[in-house]
Motif scaffolding. Structure first.
Motif, PDB file in Angstrom:
ATOM      1  N   UNK A 190      -1.767   2.397   8.539  1.00 52.40           N
ATOM      2  CA  UNK A 190      -1.757   2.099   7.107  1.00 52.40           C
ATOM      3  C   UNK A 190      -1.126   0.735   6.831  1.00 52.40           C
ATOM      4  N   UNK A 191      -0.038   0.445   7.499  1.00 50.91           N
ATOM      5  CA  UNK A 191       0.699  -0.806   7.281  1.00 50.91           C
ATOM      6  C   UNK A 191      -0.143  -1.993   7.761  1.00 50.91           C
ATOM      7  N   UNK A 193       9.664  -2.195   3.621  1.00 53.08           N
ATOM      8  CA  UNK A 193       9.480  -2.979   4.845  1.00 53.08           C
ATOM      9  C   UNK A 193       9.243  -4.445   4.506  1.00 53.08           C
ATOM     10  N   UNK A 194       8.385  -4.669   3.522  1.00 56.92           N
ATOM     11  CA  UNK A 194       8.071  -6.022   3.070  1.00 56.92           C
ATOM     12  C   UNK A 194       9.335  -6.684   2.506  1.00 56.92           C
ATOM     13  N   UNK A 250      13.235   5.982   5.210  1.00 57.40           N
ATOM     14  CA  UNK A 250      13.480   5.549   6.584  1.00 57.40           C
ATOM     15  C   UNK A 250      13.937   4.092   6.624  1.00 57.40           C
ATOM     16  N   UNK A 251      13.357   3.279   5.757  1.00 59.31           N
ATOM     17  CA  UNK A 251      13.637   1.842   5.801  1.00 59.31           C
ATOM     18  C   UNK A 251      14.847   1.478   4.940  1.00 59.31           C
ATOM     19  N   UNK A 269       3.930  -4.813   7.716  1.00 60.94           N
ATOM     20  CA  UNK A 269       4.506  -4.953   6.371  1.00 60.94           C
ATOM     21  C   UNK A 269       5.714  -5.881   6.400  1.00 60.94           C
ATOM     22  N   UNK A 270       6.496  -5.818   7.467  1.00 60.86           N
ATOM     23  CA  UNK A 270       7.635  -6.729   7.604  1.00 60.86           C
ATOM     24  C   UNK A 270       7.110  -8.167   7.674  1.00 60.86           C
ATOM     25  N   UNK A 304      17.828   0.806   7.671  1.00 61.55           N
ATOM     26  CA  UNK A 304      17.950  -0.540   8.265  1.00 61.55           C
ATOM     27  C   UNK A 304      18.134  -1.634   7.223  1.00 61.55           C
ATOM     28  N   UNK A 327       6.908   2.801   1.478  1.00 61.96           N
ATOM     29  CA  UNK A 327       7.458   2.486   2.797  1.00 61.96           C
ATOM     30  C   UNK A 327       7.169   1.022   3.126  1.00 61.96           C
ATOM     31  N   UNK A 328       5.945   0.603   2.836  1.00 58.36           N
ATOM     32  CA  UNK A 328       5.583  -0.800   3.052  1.00 58.36           C
ATOM     33  C   UNK A 328       6.353  -1.704   2.101  1.00 58.36           C
ATOM     34  N   UNK A 347       0.796  -1.222   0.000  1.00 57.38           N
ATOM     35  CA  UNK A 347       0.000   0.000   0.000  1.00 57.38           C
ATOM     36  C   UNK A 347       0.832   1.277   0.000  1.00 57.38           C
ATOM     37  N   UNK A 383      21.161  -3.690   8.286  1.00 54.70           N
ATOM     38  CA  UNK A 383      20.869  -5.069   8.691  1.00 54.70           C
ATOM     39  C   UNK A 383      21.296  -6.060   7.613  1.00 54.70           C
ATOM     40  N   UNK A 394      12.417  -3.832  12.592  1.00 54.57           N
ATOM     41  CA  UNK A 394      12.931  -2.904  11.570  1.00 54.57           C
ATOM     42  C   UNK A 394      12.642  -1.457  11.982  1.00 54.57           C
ATOM     43  N   UNK A 395      11.387  -1.140  12.236  1.00 56.24           N
ATOM     44  CA  UNK A 395      11.044   0.248  12.578  1.00 56.24           C
ATOM     45  C   UNK A 395       9.732   0.280  13.364  1.00 56.24           C
ATOM     46  N   UNK A 396       9.237   1.490  13.540  1.00 62.00           N
ATOM     47  CA  UNK A 396       8.101   1.731  14.429  1.00 62.00           C
ATOM     48  C   UNK A 396       6.760   1.307  13.818  1.00 62.00           C
ATOM     49  N   UNK A 397       6.535   1.782  12.589  1.00 56.77           N
ATOM     50  CA  UNK A 397       5.194   1.737  12.005  1.00 56.77           C
ATOM     51  C   UNK A 397       4.936   0.518  11.136  1.00 56.77           C
ATOM     52  N   UNK A 398       5.970  -0.275  10.871  1.00 56.49           N
ATOM     53  CA  UNK A 398       5.858  -1.191   9.735  1.00 56.49           C
ATOM     54  C   UNK A 398       5.878  -2.674  10.078  1.00 56.49           C
ATOM     55  N   UNK A 456      11.501  -7.915   5.330  1.00 57.17           N
ATOM     56  CA  UNK A 456      10.968  -9.159   5.891  1.00 57.17           C
ATOM     57  C   UNK A 456      11.278 -10.344   4.997  1.00 57.17           C
TER      58      UNK A 456
END
Lengths: 392, 312
Positions: B124-125, A64-65, A90-91, B84-85, A94, A60-61, A57, A98, B77-81, A68
């Protein structure tokens, strides 16, 4: 080797990602990246690529995805541009710190405001320091080759870092170019399967992304910095084997008619092709000019650049980014620090050009060379000059 | 009914797992209800799980490198996600399983975060991951403010509560908004399983978490988590407040299975909300008028829940 066939660069990149046999693509649409992810989505839908396509969506996601997925041990790809790249910023940190070997193609585009879908390098320059390996492609073939190469470098145990391939939005992403595509067998021979050192697996639990107290934070940052510096060797090795297999040679920096040139244009990305035409014209006129193109932006290939450009008198650096309030453009600033206090080193001037899709034509490169020569004689007030700006 | 629940007999006092996937020795405050809830969550899930943790108290207290309290694979990973992770872990593993690169055996995937990580910055995530139908459970440990950063108000902070960014003053009575209904937002995604739970009713909590893990597709469990530090309540009374929150109808326990509401603990003789509010410094400035407003709205919200549970 297959014949050269005309194909849109974005489609070809998606095909290269397919050849890399990725396990997961997570992406959010943004112009001019869309054709890459649309085609990947189609390849998955048709069963031509056995991967998960996660239509997230937001960017950022998406990142993040990707983190993962990569942590789970899957070969992971995404693509973005501009505002989207900034949203995932932001991501990006990491992801690199990482040590997730994610590959991303960035279709470079201007940053808002005013909103512009067209090409420059402002989006990526904002992300310069996120700790990803970053390359810039000049043409479609290079974009394809660098994409396959990126997986190999990123996943190499000596590197284990994410990697971005930058392609100019529209001027590369949306053009049709004759290209050679490798076969699946060739791609498989070049790119070994992804074998992560660690992965999220209940059979062997690991803690990823812990808190870094002041006692360990600096060491973590230094380890990351050392890792990206050392990646240069693996990057070069990857290109050497690429040349052996496919006959196309890549270097950290490329030169064009630079031998003995007094003035060198310094470029990144697709603009370099126009610059070469300009060099030909100026050389025909008897001018002592040449071109140096930076392919690897992070880690910056300092010694290699010095070797090819150190003997010139003047560097006319093309910056596709205007950072308000800065002394000069980011590429110019990088090169100024590279040559600082080195005796006999060239004078360096930054020329900001091609913002938000503004055409940079042969005459603009001529103007840069002329101005750089003049500046070398009489130091200008500013270290940069914006080319082609209308007065009113 | 959900077929995955058929063989699940439920946890009982006698068969509470001895395993502690979340090890002791972490750095939580005394009387922390959140880490207690998380311990029960992990007991219910066991060791066959991958945990995706949002930034927050639980992440900080369990992972100061080189120490870790996690005996299961864990990623932050972070605060909001976190959602999604977890999407990436789930989808990545799905591809790897299909391609025969990891064992076929199912592994649970949990994303876990506080109320801010879940319902404010991370909404949102969460929404994206629930909507896409990933097979994972999301656990929100709701301590009703941003405790890790020093007790700032969140969308889940209750009406009238004092926080550092909703201070009572000459022109304010504390938090001016009503608590955001996160379980209802989860329900609106038409996912198969949503539940609320409380560490005071730990078997109920563990059973709900296990069901959330068993169900195919996304599941959401919202857990009340007392924070003595942030609430100004006595550490030894965390479980008491957890119980009072349920018994006063402030935090009702229910499940929403495939859209059907089931109240887990019907409150026939509710205690007055004052029983819950007193003893917590965050509410002590509230006057009669605010307390009676809270009582009215709590009653009305519970009534709505009862109505929902009567719909078939």
């Amino acid at each position: 080797m297959a014949n050269r066939i005309g194909v849109e660069v974005s489609i070809a990149i998606a095909n290269a990602v397919k050849l890399a046999n990725v396990d997961l693509v997570a992406a959010y649409p943004i112009t001019p990246q869309t054709h890459i992810v649309e085609h990947l989505s189609e390849l998955v839908a048709n069963g031509e690529l056995d991967a998960e396509y996660v239509p997230v969506e937001s960017e950022h996601a998406a990142m993040s995805c990707c983190c993962g997925s990569s942590a789970a041990g899957a070969r992971t790809f995404t693509s973005s541009s501009s505002q989207g790249l900034s949203l995932m910023s932001e991501i990006l940190y990491p992801a690199a710190a990482m040590r997730f070997p994610i590959v991303m193609v960035v279709a470079n585009r201007a940053m808002s405001a005013p909103i512009s879908i067209w090409n420059d390098h402002q989006d990526i320059m904002v992300q310069r320091d996120v700790g990803w390996i970053q390359t810039f492609a000049e043409n479609g073939q290079e974009a394809v080759d660098l994409t396959l190469h990126a997986f190999r470098v990123a996943e190499d145990r000596r590197v284990t870092l994410p990697m971005m391939v930058n392609i100019d939005g529209f001027t590369l992403s949306h053009v049709i170019e004759p290209m050679e595509m490798m076969s699946q067998e060739e791609a498989d021979a070049y790119l070994p399967p992804f074998k992560p050192r660690y992965r999220l697996d209940p059979r062997k639990p690991v803690t990823m992304g812990p808190v870094g107290m002041p006692e360990v934070y600096t060491e973590a940052k230094v380890a990351h910095s050392e890792a990206i510096k050392k990646s240069k060797k693996v990057i070069l090795q990857g290109w050497k084997e690429f040349a052996d297999m496919f006959g196309r040679h890549y270097n950290l920096v490329e030169t064009y008619r630079s031998e003995g040139a007094e003035v060198l244009l310094v470029t990144m990305g697709s603009i370099s092709e126009t610059a070469m035409t300009a060099i030909d014209k100026m050389r025909d006129e008897g001018q002592s000019v040449g071109l140096v193109r930076i392919r690897l932006w992070r880690p910056f290939p300092g010694p290699e650049f010095r070797k090819v450009a150190g003997k010139a008198k003047v560097l006319a650096v093309v910056d596709r980014c205007l950072p308000p309030g800065a002394l000069c453009g980011p590429v110019g600033a990088e090169l100024r620090s590279l040559f600082y206090k080195i005796p006999g080193s060239p004078k360096i001037f930054s020329f900001v050009a091609g913002l938000g899709g503004r055409d940079v034509r042969v005459e603009h490169f001529e103007e840069m060379v002329d101005k750089a020569r003049a500046f070398a004689k009489r130091r200008p007030k500013e270290l940069y000059d914006v080319i082609g700006v209308r007065e009113k | 009914m959900i077929p995955e629940f058929e063989n699940f007999k439920g946890f009982k006092i006698k068969n509470i797992p001895k395993d502690e996937p979340l090890a002791p020795g972490h750095r939580a405050c005394q009387g922390c209800g959140e880490v207690l809830a998380l311990r029960m969550v992990m007991k219910a899930l066991g060791k066959n799980v991958i945990v995706c943790n949002a930034t927050g108290c639980m992440e900080i207290i369990t992972s100061p490198y080189p120490h870790t309290a996690w005996r299961v694979p864990w990623i932050h990973i972070a605060f909001e996600n976190a959602a999604a992770v977890a999407s990436g872990v789930e989808a990545g593993r799905k591809a790897l399983r299909r391609k025969g690169r990891i064992p076929k055996k199912h592994v649970d995937i949990m994303a876990v975060g506080g109320d801010g990580a879940t319902g404010d910055i991370g909404l949102q995530w969460l929404s994206g991951a629930l909507e896409r139908g990933h097979d994972f459970l999301y656990v929100c440990l709701d301590n009703e403010a941003y405790m890790n950063t020093g007790v700032q108000r969140s969308g889940c902070t209750p009406y009238g509560a004092m926080t550092t960014t909703s201070p009572p003053g000459k022109k304010s009575f504390g938090q001016v908004t009503w608590k955001k209904d996160l379980p209802a937002i989860a329900v609106a995604h038409n996912i198969p399983y949503v539940a609320t739970a409380s560490p005071a009713y730990f078997l109920d909590l563990m059973n709900k978490v296990k069901k959330a893990a068993l169900v195919k597709g996304p599941a959401y469990v919202h857990i009340y988590s007392p924070c003595p530090t942030g609430w100004g309540s006595a550490g030894e009374r965390s479980i008491e407040f957890s119980k009072l929150a349920v018994d006063t109808k402030v935090f009702p326990l229910y499940e929403v299975i495939e859209g059907r509401y089931i109240i887990s603990r019907k409150i026939k003789k509710p205690k007055p909300v004052t029983d819950y509010l007193k003893g917590q410094r965050r509410f002590r400035h509230l006057g009669e008028d605010h307390i009676s407003y809270i009582q009215k709205r709590v009653d009305a919200d519970y009534e709505k829940l009862v109505k929902l549970s009567e719909m078939v």
